[in-house]
Enzyme design. Sequence first.
Site, PDB file in Angstrom:
ATOM      1  N   SER A 142       0.855  -1.187   0.000  1.00  0.00           N
ATOM      2  CA  SER A 142       0.000   0.000   0.000  1.00  0.00           C
ATOM      3  C   SER A 142       0.886   1.229   0.000  1.00  0.00           C
ATOM      4  O   SER A 142       2.053   1.176   0.421  1.00  0.00           O
ATOM      5  CB  SER A 142      -0.897   0.003   1.252  1.00  0.00           C
ATOM      6  N   TYR A 155      -2.434  -0.819  10.315  1.00  0.00           N
ATOM      7  CA  TYR A 155      -2.511  -1.105   8.877  1.00  0.00           C
ATOM      8  C   TYR A 155      -1.259  -0.594   8.175  1.00  0.00           C
ATOM      9  O   TYR A 155      -0.616  -1.315   7.412  1.00  0.00           O
ATOM     10  CB  TYR A 155      -3.757  -0.469   8.265  1.00  0.00           C
TER      11      TYR A 155
END
Length: 286
Positions: A142, A155
């Site tokens: 990501s 995350y």
Amino acid sequence: MKAWKGKRVLITGAAAGIGRALAERLGARGAELILTDRDEAPLAATADAIRGAGAIATHHVLDVTKGAAILQVRDAIHASGGPIDVLVNNAGVVFGGAFLDVPLQKHLDTFSVNVLGLVSMTNAFLADLVGRPRAHLVNVASAAGLTAVPFASTYASSKWAVVGFSESIRLELARLGHRHVHVTTVCPLYVSTGLFEGARPPLFTSMLTAAQLADEIVEGVERDDVFVRTPWLVKLVPFLNGVLPTRLADALSTALGAAGSMEQWTGRAPEAPKAPARRASGRRPR
């Protein structure tokens, strides 16, 4: 990976979103798909749709946090067609919110799926890739793996781990003489799959679609790119964080809206429970 025809491609998290979009594109290019996900019904539906489009696809229900289950699926894959050529570690979860507002178990689940699951899958299948004449490992990380993301601390840190793992494995493979195994790390901004509902992309960017990202991943793998960073702003992040003083980098992140992008995160809404079927009484309505 210049040609996909006949290549055995294993995709985790393939029931929907990025995984399904990748499967559709690679199936159209002649790849033999092996799809896994922990959600059985949507996984089966995706596999059926892929086969309906004329591609070869099998599927296995798999929770990547279960090491024994991974080995069982690996054995089944080997028994039904042999080793794989491409592993796409796509399965992932996200939980947003202030760190202390998120239950500890959700923080732990984030690392369990995003990091330990990815490492476990790679451990189970890397020997396959090394044994093929040309192979590829694709790890979906990501943009959060390249910078700080308040309100998504676990995350972001899990994706930092994915980036570090991918880069380390890439160099390790090269030093061991396995240069035929390429590694591509995918670092997208927010993708509109429902997982990031409520998140706000930084200024001058917008939500990616799963289809857009899948196209970029396929093209990046075909070029043997080390990174797929998208959209354009993500490509600048490593450079800016490397040259700017921390305070200035923080100020720029705030000004662009990146630092606050997860403050309003809600995630995919849970499905409403189905109403129980009414028993027919045999009476006609009045």
